[in-house]
Design an enzyme around this catalytic site. Structure first.
Site, PDB file in Angstrom:
ATOM      1  N   TYR A 161     -22.630   7.530  53.288  1.00 25.19           N
ATOM      2  CA  TYR A 161     -23.057   8.187  52.052  1.00 25.19           C
ATOM      3  C   TYR A 161     -24.078   9.267  52.347  1.00 25.19           C
ATOM      4  O   TYR A 161     -24.007  10.369  51.809  1.00 25.19           O
ATOM      5  CB  TYR A 161     -23.657   7.153  51.087  1.00 25.19           C
ATOM      6  CG  TYR A 161     -24.003   7.754  49.740  1.00 25.19           C
ATOM      7  CD1 TYR A 161     -23.045   7.800  48.728  1.00 25.19           C
ATOM      8  CD2 TYR A 161     -25.264   8.297  49.494  1.00 25.19           C
ATOM      9  CE1 TYR A 161     -23.334   8.379  47.506  1.00 25.19           C
ATOM     10  CE2 TYR A 161     -25.552   8.878  48.277  1.00 25.19           C
ATOM     11  CZ  TYR A 161     -24.596   8.913  47.274  1.00 25.19           C
ATOM     12  OH  TYR A 161     -24.889   9.491  46.079  1.00 25.19           O
ATOM     13  N   PHE A 197     -12.723  36.417  38.717  1.00 21.00           N
ATOM     14  CA  PHE A 197     -11.745  35.358  38.931  1.00 21.00           C
ATOM     15  C   PHE A 197     -11.886  34.399  37.749  1.00 21.00           C
ATOM     16  O   PHE A 197     -12.959  34.314  37.153  1.00 21.00           O
ATOM     17  CB  PHE A 197     -11.984  34.653  40.273  1.00 21.00           C
ATOM     18  CG  PHE A 197     -10.968  33.574  40.535  1.00 21.00           C
ATOM     19  CD1 PHE A 197      -9.650  33.915  40.767  1.00 21.00           C
ATOM     20  CD2 PHE A 197     -11.326  32.229  40.511  1.00 21.00           C
ATOM     21  CE1 PHE A 197      -8.692  32.930  40.963  1.00 21.00           C
ATOM     22  CE2 PHE A 197     -10.362  31.238  40.708  1.00 21.00           C
ATOM     23  CZ  PHE A 197      -9.050  31.583  40.940  1.00 21.00           C
ATOM     24  N   THR A 198     -10.802  33.698  37.414  1.00 19.58           N
ATOM     25  CA  THR A 198     -10.800  32.867  36.195  1.00 19.58           C
ATOM     26  C   THR A 198     -11.983  31.907  36.117  1.00 19.58           C
ATOM     27  O   THR A 198     -12.753  31.937  35.145  1.00 19.58           O
ATOM     28  CB  THR A 198      -9.495  32.044  36.114  1.00 19.58           C
ATOM     29  OG1 THR A 198      -9.313  31.365  37.363  1.00 19.58           O
ATOM     30  CG2 THR A 198      -8.292  32.939  35.851  1.00 19.58           C
ATOM     31  N   ASP A 208     -17.988  35.860  47.325  1.00 18.45           N
ATOM     32  CA  ASP A 208     -17.000  34.797  47.148  1.00 18.45           C
ATOM     33  C   ASP A 208     -16.021  34.935  48.310  1.00 18.45           C
ATOM     34  O   ASP A 208     -15.195  35.844  48.354  1.00 18.45           O
ATOM     35  CB  ASP A 208     -16.267  34.954  45.804  1.00 18.45           C
ATOM     36  CG  ASP A 208     -15.207  33.867  45.580  1.00 18.45           C
ATOM     37  OD1 ASP A 208     -14.851  33.178  46.554  1.00 18.45           O
ATOM     38  OD2 ASP A 208     -14.733  33.721  44.430  1.00 18.45           O
ATOM     39  N   LYS A 235      -8.946  26.945  50.366  1.00 20.00           N
ATOM     40  CA  LYS A 235      -8.310  28.153  50.900  1.00 20.00           C
ATOM     41  C   LYS A 235      -8.900  28.460  52.276  1.00 20.00           C
ATOM     42  O   LYS A 235      -8.231  28.304  53.270  1.00 20.00           O
ATOM     43  CB  LYS A 235      -8.517  29.310  49.936  1.00 20.00           C
ATOM     44  CG  LYS A 235      -7.780  29.065  48.626  1.00 20.00           C
ATOM     45  CD  LYS A 235      -8.515  29.627  47.457  1.00 20.00           C
ATOM     46  CE  LYS A 235      -7.865  29.159  46.164  1.00 20.00           C
ATOM     47  NZ  LYS A 235      -8.574  29.680  44.998  1.00 20.00           N
ATOM     48  N   ARG A 272      -0.333  35.404  36.187  1.00 22.57           N
ATOM     49  CA  ARG A 272      -1.654  36.004  36.301  1.00 22.57           C
ATOM     50  C   ARG A 272      -1.659  37.226  35.385  1.00 22.57           C
ATOM     51  O   ARG A 272      -1.486  38.346  35.805  1.00 22.57           O
ATOM     52  CB  ARG A 272      -1.957  36.403  37.758  1.00 22.57           C
ATOM     53  CG  ARG A 272      -2.084  35.239  38.721  1.00 22.57           C
ATOM     54  CD  ARG A 272      -3.434  34.521  38.745  1.00 22.57           C
ATOM     55  NE  ARG A 272      -3.742  33.614  37.661  1.00 22.57           N
ATOM     56  CZ  ARG A 272      -4.631  32.633  37.749  1.00 22.57           C
ATOM     57  NH1 ARG A 272      -5.275  32.409  38.873  1.00 22.57           N
ATOM     58  NH2 ARG A 272      -4.897  31.871  36.732  1.00 22.57           N
ATOM     59  N   PHE A 307      -4.575  28.517  30.394  1.00 22.48           N
ATOM     60  CA  PHE A 307      -3.368  28.584  31.227  1.00 22.48           C
ATOM     61  C   PHE A 307      -3.083  27.294  31.973  1.00 22.48           C
ATOM     62  O   PHE A 307      -1.968  27.028  32.374  1.00 22.48           O
ATOM     63  CB  PHE A 307      -3.451  29.767  32.213  1.00 22.48           C
ATOM     64  CG  PHE A 307      -4.571  29.653  33.218  1.00 22.48           C
ATOM     65  CD1 PHE A 307      -5.837  30.125  32.913  1.00 22.48           C
ATOM     66  CD2 PHE A 307      -4.352  29.086  34.461  1.00 22.48           C
ATOM     67  CE1 PHE A 307      -6.875  30.023  33.844  1.00 22.48           C
ATOM     68  CE2 PHE A 307      -5.374  28.985  35.402  1.00 22.48           C
ATOM     69  CZ  PHE A 307      -6.636  29.447  35.085  1.00 22.48           C
TER      70      PHE A 307
HETATM   71  C1  LIG Z   1      -9.518  29.582  44.199  1.00 22.67           C
HETATM   72  C2  LIG Z   1     -10.643  30.466  44.038  1.00 22.67           C
HETATM   73  C3  LIG Z   1     -11.848  29.996  43.509  1.00 22.67           C
HETATM   74  C4  LIG Z   1     -12.020  28.586  43.001  1.00 22.67           C
HETATM   75  O1  LIG Z   1     -11.831  27.666  44.026  1.00 22.67           O
HETATM   76  P1  LIG Z   1     -11.328  26.170  43.716  1.00 22.67           P
HETATM   77  O2  LIG Z   1     -11.476  25.465  45.022  1.00 22.67           O
HETATM   78  O3  LIG Z   1      -9.897  26.275  43.277  1.00 22.67           O
HETATM   79  O4  LIG Z   1     -12.178  25.630  42.658  1.00 22.67           O
HETATM   80  C5  LIG Z   1     -12.887  30.900  43.392  1.00 22.67           C
HETATM   81  N1  LIG Z   1     -12.747  32.172  43.774  1.00 22.67           N
HETATM   82  C6  LIG Z   1     -11.612  32.653  44.282  1.00 22.67           C
HETATM   83  C7  LIG Z   1     -11.519  34.081  44.697  1.00 22.67           C
HETATM   84  C8  LIG Z   1     -10.517  31.818  44.438  1.00 22.67           C
HETATM   85  O5  LIG Z   1      -9.373  32.319  44.930  1.00 22.67           O
END
Ligand SMILES: *Cc1c(COP(=O)(O)O)cnc(C)c1O
Length: 482
Positions: free
Chosen positions: A80, A132-133, A223, A266, A389, A455
């Site tokens: 932990y 980004f969303t 980001d 990613k 998108r 979405f």
């Molecule tokens: C996917 C993504 C996020 C959010 O990441 P999650 O792991 O899906 O929460 C933020 N910024 C960008 C540019 C992304 O492609």
């Protein structure tokens, strides 16, 4: 090396890895797919995997992992608090990005939650190349406003600009001068700009952004979720970086950033996320929120095994032959679509291939969600799942009015190292057929519309009987083939 020379054939991208574990796929007949997409309310997010042939929804958490990553997962130091696996990751982050403070979080949006809660207050402005969303949702939730300062070329879907994710420095200055630097929470730069087709920024442009931030005393937040693709594009498209290693480019970018956050779903090809910085005061403020939202500071909501996998994944991201796989396969797909006249975003970006729905189904108005309708039609005729998108991915404004998206795209994500060239050819072939029959595609309308991030879970119905007509045409042309 980006593409292998063939002697008798045209040059093709070549897989620099071999497949050692496979998952069987199922291609259900079109009649079953018709049922499935209706059960899903014409929202590809609500489809079940068993009904999907090729899943090109996203690259999030579904990139192929390496043997080295899987091996590392077996030696996870589960605990932990105080896990050695965490310290390995923090050390790798410091080695690659040169940042000594690391905050773990369960995924990218969790990092956005922490950063927004700490830096965004009511009335704050956050200039960025493009939103980004989830980023926009968190900033808005904390009372802030997103101001996009991307170059105009970003929204030109067919362009030769190599860096459509670049910031327009004049626009950035104008936003700061109009609002006053005090109101600017931070400047955000998104690598591999997601919503405009995975388009990169250049190192040169980032240097200019940094200069402006220094001039006004502003934090620059990167980001880095889609950094891998952006690194590769800088390497192959930016003259001054041609002879740099991926590691050197990464470090140059990191040195220009005050705070870096990433989705490890990613970047690093696993599942998780994190924030790093050399700014001690910022670190201490952000750190307080981790136990509240994520878990203890040495796991941050991630499984320890995933932490091990991210450490290896980050190291592997420094390998040009690894990170070229995504962009090269995407470029191939884009070129194949172009040969067949199907409208796609150019130049090819990272993350996936993006169909231009505004042109593909130009007979559909934005009120009928052209990109959403295209996503539904593509699944129906191919079993390939893409992601809308466009306007569906936007939120209504405070008066309940629709906010029409700048661009209506259907994204066909290519999770890294997952699909083969023949699977890509199948996808291109089916969609080229759909393009020839595009007049049959009709619109969509909401039957269930959530207020936030609609979405993900919204349900839609077709505005006419168009799907049955599409199925009939498909049967006519493909016989009893799936
Ligand atoms: C996917 C993504 C996020 C959010 O990441 P999650 O792991 O899906 O929460 C933020 N910024 C960008 C540019 C992304 O492609």
């Amino acid at each position: 090396m980006s593409r292998i020379k063939f002697f008798h054939e045209e040059d093709l991208p070549l897989e620099m890895h071999k497949v050692r574990i496979v998952q069987k796929l199922n291609l259900a007949p079109i009649e079953r797919r018709l049922q499935a997409i209706n059960e899903a309310g014409n929202n590809t997010f609500l489809l079940r995997n068993r009904d999907i042939f090729l899943d090109m929804l996203t690259d999030s958490g579904v990139n192929a992992m390496s043997d080295q990553q899987l091996a590392a997962m077996m030696v996870a130091d589960d605990s932990y608090a105080g896990s050695e696996s965490f310290f390995k990751l923090a050390a790798k982050v410091e080695e690659i990005f040169g940042k000594k403070y690391f905050i773990p979080a369960h995924q990218g949006r969790a990092c956005e939650n922490i950063i927004s809660q700490v830096f965004v207050t009511k009335g704050s402005i956050v200039p960025m190349n493009y939103h980004f969303t989830t980023t926009k949702a968190h900033i808005t939730l904390n009372g802030g406003t997103v101001e996009e300062v991307v170059i105009d070329e970003a929204l030109v879907l067919n362009s030769t600009h190599p860096f459509k994710g670049n910031v327009d420095i004049d626009k950035l200055r104008a936003v700061i001068q109009k609002n006053g630097a005090k109101k600017i929470a931070f400047v955000r730069l998104e690598a591999g700009t997601n919503l405009i087709g995975g388009q990169p920024f250049s190192l040169e442009n980032m240097r200019e952004v940094r200069k402006v931030c220094d001039e006004f005393g502003l934090l620059l937040v990167l980001d880095a979720s889609l950094l891998a693709d952006n690194l590769y594009f800088i390497k192959v498209r930016e003259e001054q970086c041609k002879h740099w290693s991926i590691r050197e480019i990464t470090r140059a970018i990191a040195d220009l950033s005050d705070i870096i956050y990433f989705s490890a779903r990613k970047l690093g090809c696993a599942r998780g996320g994190g924030i790093c910085t050399n700014n001690q005061a910022a670190f201490e403020k952000m750190r307080e929120l981790v136990p509240l939202y994520e878990g203890f500071l040495t796991y941050g909501g991630m499984s320890i095994r995933e932490i091990e996998a991210i450490t290896v994944g980050l190291e592997e991201t420094m390998d040009e032959e690894m990170i070229n796989q995504g962009p090269e396969f995407i470029a191939f797909m884009v070129e194949e679509f172009q040969k067949k006249g199907v409208p796609v975003v150019t130049p090819p970006g990272g993350l996936g291939c993006h169909l231009n729905a505004m042109e593909f189904v130009e007979h559909l108005p934005q009120t009928q969600y052209p990109a959403g309708a295209l996503a539904s039609a593509v699944y129906l005729i191919s079993g390939v799942r893409g992601m809308e998108r466009g306007t569906l991915s936007e939120q209504r404004d405070e008066n309940g009015e629709e906010c029409f998206a700048d661009v209506e795209l259907l994204r066909l994500a290519l999770p890294r190292r997952v699909f083969t060239l023949s699977q890509i050819k199948y996808t291109v072939d089916r969609i080229a057929w759909l393009y020839e029959n595009r007049h049959l595609i009709g619109g969509l309308t909401f039957v269930e519309e959530p207020k936030i991030l609609r979405f993900f879970c919204g349900r839609l119905a077709t505005t006419s009987d168009w799907q049955n007509k599409l199925v009939a045409q498909f049967r006519k042309d493909f016989g009893d083939n799936l």
